[in-house]
Design an enzyme around this catalytic site. Structure first.
Site, PDB file in Angstrom:
ATOM      1  N   GLY A  92     -50.880 -12.614   4.252  1.00  0.00           N
ATOM      2  CA  GLY A  92     -51.304 -12.523   2.965  1.00  0.00           C
ATOM      3  C   GLY A  92     -52.395 -11.161   3.342  1.00  0.00           C
ATOM      4  N   ASN A  93     -53.275 -10.852   2.345  1.00  0.00           N
ATOM      5  CA  ASN A  93     -53.853  -9.481   2.586  1.00  0.00           C
ATOM      6  C   ASN A  93     -54.593 -10.125   1.345  1.00  0.00           C
ATOM      7  OD1 ASN A  93     -53.646  -8.559  -0.454  1.00  0.00           O
ATOM      8  ND2 ASN A  93     -51.112  -7.969   0.514  1.00  0.00           N
ATOM      9  N   TYR A  94     -56.611  -9.291   1.366  1.00  0.00           N
ATOM     10  CA  TYR A  94     -57.569  -8.912   0.685  1.00  0.00           C
ATOM     11  C   TYR A  94     -57.777  -9.168  -1.220  1.00  0.00           C
ATOM     12  CZ  TYR A  94     -60.103  -9.593   5.726  1.00  0.00           C
ATOM     13  OH  TYR A  94     -60.230 -10.463   6.942  1.00  0.00           O
ATOM     14  N   ALA A 105     -50.739  -5.459  -3.625  1.00  0.00           N
ATOM     15  CA  ALA A 105     -50.898  -5.699  -2.934  1.00  0.00           C
ATOM     16  C   ALA A 105     -49.557  -6.469  -1.946  1.00  0.00           C
ATOM     17  CB  ALA A 105     -52.120  -5.696  -2.527  1.00  0.00           C
TER      18      ALA A 105
END
Ligand code: CTP
Length: 424
Positions: A232-234, A300
Site C-alpha cells: 500500500g502507500n501513505y 495514489a
C-alpha cells in the site's frame, strides 16, 4: 427581570433597505443569524445591515447572554423582524417554533459564536432557542467564533470545532489581532464584510456545477500479498474526499471511488464506491466515466501488484527468504484519457520529489489530461498524511498557477473553481 423585548415586535418600516438592492446571490435568501454573548455581538448589527442591503431576509435568534451585549431593539430595527430569544413570549404565550425556523432558513450563521455556544452545538445541549434552532436547521450552517486567544486554542474548543466541521458546518476562522482582553492573538471574530462575503460566495457557487456528473478517485489502493498482507502507500484520501465535498457543494453529482481509507462522506450528493485494489478501482472508474462530465484522478494508485496472491497466510518458517515478483497495474488516468470525449474534462495529480514541473507536464500529455495538480514533497505541509496542501496547476495550454499553502478543503475549492471554468 427578563427583558420584554417582544414589545418591539411591531413591524418597523425598513426605510433604509429601500436603497438599491444589487443583483447578487444573497437576494431573497432566508438567513438565521444566531448571536451569542460576546463583545463582538455589536458587529452583528453590521452583518444584518450588509445582508439586508444585499436583499437577504434576516431572522435574529439571540441567546440570553447575547442580549447583555446588544439590544433586541437595535437588531429588530435593522433586520425588520422581531428578535427571537425565548421558546415562548412572556407577554402572550406565543410559541416560537424552532422547527419552522430551521425549515425556513437557506442558511444559519452564528456570529459571534462563543466557546460555550460552540460546545453546546457540538454536543447537542439544547437549553436555549439558538441551539434548538441549530439542531432543527436543515440548511448549511456557518459559525464565526469569537473569544480570547487561549480559549480559542484550548483543545476543548478545537475539538468542538472539529466536531462541527465533521457535521458539515463551515467555520469562518477568527482573525488575529487585539482582543477585548487587550491580548493579541487569534480569536477575534472575522470582520462583518468578510463574513457576508463567505455567504455570498457560498450561494454564488452552489449552482456552478449543477447537473454535472463528476467521478473522483481517492485514497490508496491495497495490493494483496496474502490474506493478511498487502502493498500500500501513505495516502489518507483526504484530498480526494475534500474534492468530492467541494464538487457536491457546487451542485455536482459526485461518484467517489475510494480506496481503503477511514474517512466519512458528508454531502448527500456523493455516491461512494469502496474498492481495495487498483484493478477494482479501474473497473469502477471505467464503468462510470462514460456518463460523467469530468473525472478527477486523485488516488495514489499502486503501480504494481504481486504477480501471485497466496490464498493462505505465508508462513515464515516454511518460506524462509522470499522474493515478491510484481507486475504493473493498469493506469486508470491514461485509460480514461484514451476514451475521453471532447466535452469531458480530465484532471490528474502529480506528487513529485524532483524535476517536478517536467514530470507533471509529461503526465499531463501522456494521460491526455486537461490539467494536472502538482504537489511537491519538498514543500512543507504538502502531500500525504497532512491536512494542508500546496499546489501548482498546469493546464494543457501551458498555463501555470501556483497557490499558497492552504487547508485541503481550501485547495479543493481552488481545483473545483478551475474545473468549473472549463466545464462552463
Ligand atoms: N494514476 C492512475 N492510475 C495509475 C497510476 C496513476 O489513475 N495506475 C493517476 C493518479 O491518480 C494521478 C496521476 O495518474 O492523477 C499521476 O499519478 P502518479 O503516481 O504520479 O504517476 P505515474 O504515472 O504512476 O508515474 P510515477 O509513479 O512513475 O511517477
Amino acid at each position: 427581570m427578563e427583558q420584554e423585548f417582544h414589545a418591539y415586535e411591531t413591524k418597523v418600516p425598513c426605510l433604509w433597505n429601500i436603497e438599491l438592492i444589487m443583483e447578487n446571490s444573497l437576494k431573497g435568501k432566508h438567513i438565521i443569524l444566531g448571536i451569542t454573548g460576546s463583545i463582538a455581538a455589536y458587529k452583528a448589527a453590521y452583518i444584518i445591515r450588509a445582508l439586508v442591503k444585499k436583499g437577504a431576509e434576516v431572522q435574529v435568534v439571540i441567546t440570553p447572554a447575547g442580549k447583555e451585549f446588544i439590544t433586541p431593539l437595535t437588531l429588530s430595527t435593522l433586520s425588520c423582524h422581531p428578535v427571537i430569544s425565548e421558546f415562548f413570549s412572556n407577554r402572550d404565550g406565543t410559541w416560537n417554533s424552532h422547527v419552522d425556523l430551521g425549515l425556513w432558513a437557506d442558511a444559519m450563521l452564528v456570529a459571534p459564536a462563543t466557546a460555550s455556544t460552540i460546545g453546546k452545538m457540538a454536543n447537542g445541549i439544547a437549553d436555549n432557542m439558538l441551539v434548538t434552532t441549530y439542531l432543527s436547521c436543515k440548511a448549511p450552517v456557518f459559525v464565526a467564533p469569537a473569544m480570547d486567544l487561549d480559549m480559542f486554542a484550548h483543545p476543548s474548543t478545537q475539538q468542538n470545532l472539529d466536531r462541527l466541521r465533521s457535521f458539515g458546518n463551515r467555520i469562518i476562522e477568527p482573525a488575529e489581532g487585539e482582543l477585548a482582553s487587550h491580548l493579541v492573538g487569534k480569536g477575534r471574530m472575522e470582520e462583518p464584510d468578510r463574513i457576508v462575503a463567505v455567504l455570498e460566495d457560498f450561494f454564488a457557487s452552489r449552482t456552478r456545477l449543477e447537473k454535472k456528473k463528476i467521478v473522483i478517485t481517492a485514497g490508496p489502493t491495497y495490493e494483496k500479498i496474502d490474506p493478511v498482507r498487502f502493498i500500500g502507500n501513505y495516502s489518507s484520501g483526504k484530498m480526494g474526499f475534500a474534492l468530492a465535498e467541494a464538487c457536491a457543494e457546487q451542485g455536482a453529482e459526485v461518484t467517489l471511488i475510494a480506496g481503503p481509507v477511514s474517512l466519512k462522506v458528508v454531502h448527500p450528493n456523493i455516491r461512494r464506491i469502496d474498492v481495495e485494489s487498483a484493478e477494482e478501482m479501474y473497473q469502477a472508474a471505467i464503468a462510470v466515466f462514460p456518463e460523467a462530465d469530468a473525472g478527477i484522478l486523485c488516488a495514489a494508485v499502486a503501480d504494481y501488484r504481486p504477480e501471485e496472491q497466496a490464498s493462505e497466510k505465508i508462513k515464515r518458517e516454511t518460506k524462509g527468504e522470499m522474493t515478491l515478483r510484481l507486475v504493473p497495474n493498469k493506469d486508470i488516468a491514461a485509460a480514461l484519457g484514451a476514451i475521453k470525449r471532447d466535452n469531458q474534462v480530465l484532471v490528474g495529480f502529480a506528487l513529485e520529489t524532483n524535476d517536478e514541473t517536467a514530470h507533471a507536464e509529461g503526465k499531463l500529455k501522456r494521460k491526455n489530461l486537461d490539467f494536472i495538480v502538482l504537489n511537491s514533497l519538498r514543500d512543507a505541509g504538502a502531500g500525504f498524511r497532512c491536512d494542508t496542501n500546496k499546489i501548482t496547476i498546469i493546464d494543457k495550454e501551458g498555463g501555470t498557477t501556483a497557490y499558497p499553502l492552504k487547508s485541503k478543503l481550501g485547495v479543493a475549492v481552488d481545483i473545483v473553481n478551475k474545473l468549473a471554468t472549463i466545464l462552463k
